[in-house]
Design an enzyme around this catalytic site. Structure first.
Site, PDB file in Angstrom:
ATOM      1  N   ARG A   1       0.812  -1.221   0.000  1.00  0.00           N
ATOM      2  CA  ARG A   1       0.000   0.000   0.000  1.00  0.00           C
ATOM      3  C   ARG A   1       0.840   1.264   0.000  1.00  0.00           C
ATOM      4  O   ARG A   1       0.316   2.359  -0.114  1.00  0.00           O
ATOM      5  CB  ARG A   1      -0.903   0.033   1.236  1.00  0.00           C
ATOM      6  CG  ARG A   1      -2.036  -0.943   1.137  1.00  0.00           C
ATOM      7  CD  ARG A   1      -3.007  -0.765   2.289  1.00  0.00           C
ATOM      8  NE  ARG A   1      -4.004  -1.821   2.276  1.00  0.00           N
ATOM      9  CZ  ARG A   1      -3.796  -3.035   2.740  1.00  0.00           C
ATOM     10  NH1 ARG A   1      -2.635  -3.348   3.268  1.00  0.00           N
ATOM     11  NH2 ARG A   1      -4.724  -3.950   2.678  1.00  0.00           N
TER      12      ARG A   1
ATOM     13  N   SER B   1       0.038   0.732  10.551  1.00  0.00           N
ATOM     14  CA  SER B   1      -0.293   2.145  10.742  1.00  0.00           C
ATOM     15  C   SER B   1      -1.747   2.303  11.175  1.00  0.00           C
ATOM     16  O   SER B   1      -2.220   3.407  11.387  1.00  0.00           O
ATOM     17  CB  SER B   1      -0.012   2.922   9.465  1.00  0.00           C
ATOM     18  OG  SER B   1      -0.560   2.215   8.374  1.00  0.00           O
TER      19      SER B   1
ATOM     20  N   HIS C   1      -6.483 -11.074   6.477  1.00  0.00           N
ATOM     21  CA  HIS C   1      -6.529 -10.869   5.024  1.00  0.00           C
ATOM     22  C   HIS C   1      -6.157 -12.128   4.256  1.00  0.00           C
ATOM     23  O   HIS C   1      -5.844 -12.060   3.069  1.00  0.00           O
ATOM     24  CB  HIS C   1      -5.611  -9.706   4.621  1.00  0.00           C
ATOM     25  CG  HIS C   1      -6.039  -8.389   5.219  1.00  0.00           C
ATOM     26  ND1 HIS C   1      -5.216  -7.286   5.266  1.00  0.00           N
ATOM     27  CD2 HIS C   1      -7.207  -8.009   5.802  1.00  0.00           C
ATOM     28  CE1 HIS C   1      -5.872  -6.275   5.848  1.00  0.00           C
ATOM     29  NE2 HIS C   1      -7.069  -6.695   6.185  1.00  0.00           N
TER      30      HIS C   1
END
Ligand SMILES: [Zn+2]
Length: 251
Positions: free
Chosen positions: A38, A198, A123
Site C-alpha cells: 500500500r 499504521s 486478510h
C-alpha cells in the site's frame, strides 16, 4: 546491554502480562524484504487492484491476477522471518502471547515457528490457493507450472469451481471465523501489542481500540505515527525487529 528506557518499559509490560495478543501489519514484513503493497510506489498504487467481483466475473481478470501473483513470487519465496517474527514466536512459545492477529498474507509467522492455530489471518494467505466453491486447497507450485504453459486460470479438479489464492481481495467480505476469533482474543487480552501497522485499514484497526476500551494495556511499535498513538500506553517509533528482539531477548 546498555539500559534503554523504551525497551525496559516494553519488557515490563510483557512481564506483567498474563495473556498478550500481538497484532502485526506490513511493517514487520518489510524488514524481511517484502514491499508494503500500500505504500507509495507499491504494487497496488501502480496497478489498479482486481476486485473480487471482477475476479469472479472475468477470465481476463483472473488471468491478470495470477500473472501478478507469479510476478511477486520470487520476492515472497526469498523472504525469511526476521528478528521481529522470531521475538513474537518466542513469546508464543513461552505462553505469554495467546494469539497473533495479522494483516499480512505472507505466512512468515508460521514460518518462524508460531503454530497455525495461533495465527489469525485477517486478510488470508497468499502462499497457497483454494477453491472458492468447495474449499479444496492447492499448492502454488503446481498451479504456476500449468499457468506458465497456457495462461489458463486454474479451476478446481474436484468441482470445477474457481481457484484463487487464499487471500481476501478488495470487495471480498472479511473472513467471519477469523474476525470472530480475533475479537475473542482481543477481549481476553490484558496486553495488546501492535507491531508494524499504521492502523488505517478498518475493520482490522478496530481491534487495538477495542482492547484498550476493554482495559488492556496498548503498546504500539511502528516506524511512523499511527491513528491510535494518543490512546496507547507506550508508543515506540522504531524498528520492530530491534525493539521486540531486545525486549524479548531474541536475536
Ligand atoms: Zn472445488
Amino acid at each position: 546491554m546498555a539500559a534503554d528506557p523504551d525497551i525496559a518499559e516494553l519488557a515490563r509490560h510483557l512481564d506483567r502480562a498474563r495473556r498478550a495478543v500481538v497484532f502485526t501489519g506490513a511493517g514487520i514484513s518489510t524488514e524481511s524484504g517484502i514491499p508494503d503493497f500500500r505504500s507509495p510506489g507499491g504494487i497496488w498504487t501502480r496497478y489498479k487492484p482486481i476486485d473480487f467481483d471482477d475476479f469472479i466475473a472475468s477470465e481476463d481478470a483472473r488471468r491478470e491476477a495470477w500473472r501478478r501473483r507469479f510476478a511477486t513470487d520470487p520476492t515472497l519465496r526469498a523472504a525469511q522471518p526476521n528478528r521481529g517474527h522470531r521475538a513474537v514466536a518466542a513469546l508464543v512459545k513461552r505462553g505469554r502471547v495467546s494469539s497473533v492477529i495479522t494483516q499480512n498474507i505472507d505466512g512468515l509467522h508460521q514460518a518462524s515457528g508460531v503454530p497455525d492455530e495461533r495465527v489469525i489471518e485477517l486478510h488470508g494467505n497468499t502462499t497457497y490457493a483454494h477453491c472458492l466453491d468447495c474449499g479444496r486447497r492447492y499448492e502454488l507450485e503446481a498451479i504456476r507450472i500449468a499457468f506458465e504453459r497456457d495462461e489458463v486460470p486454474p479451476r478446481c479438479t474436484g468441482c470445477r469451481g474457481l481457484v484463487k489464492t487464499a487471500t481476501i481481495s478488495f470487495g471480498q467480505a472479511m473472513p467471519p471465523v477469523a474476525m470472530e476469533r480475533a475479537q475473542g482474543e482481543t477481549l481476553a487480552a490484558d496486553l495488546f501489542i501492535v507491531a508494524g501497522s499504521s492502523l488505517v485499514v478498518y475493520p482490522a484497526a478496530g481491534f487495538p481500540e477495542l482492547a484498550k476500551r476493554n482495559g488492556a494495556a496498548l503498546v504500539i511499535v511502528n516506524r511512523d505515527p499511527t491513528g491510535l498513538d494518543d490512546i496507547a500506553d507506550l508508543v515506540l517509533h522504531r524498528s520492530i525487529g530491534e525493539t521486540l528482539g531486545a525486549a524479548v531477548g531474541v536475536d
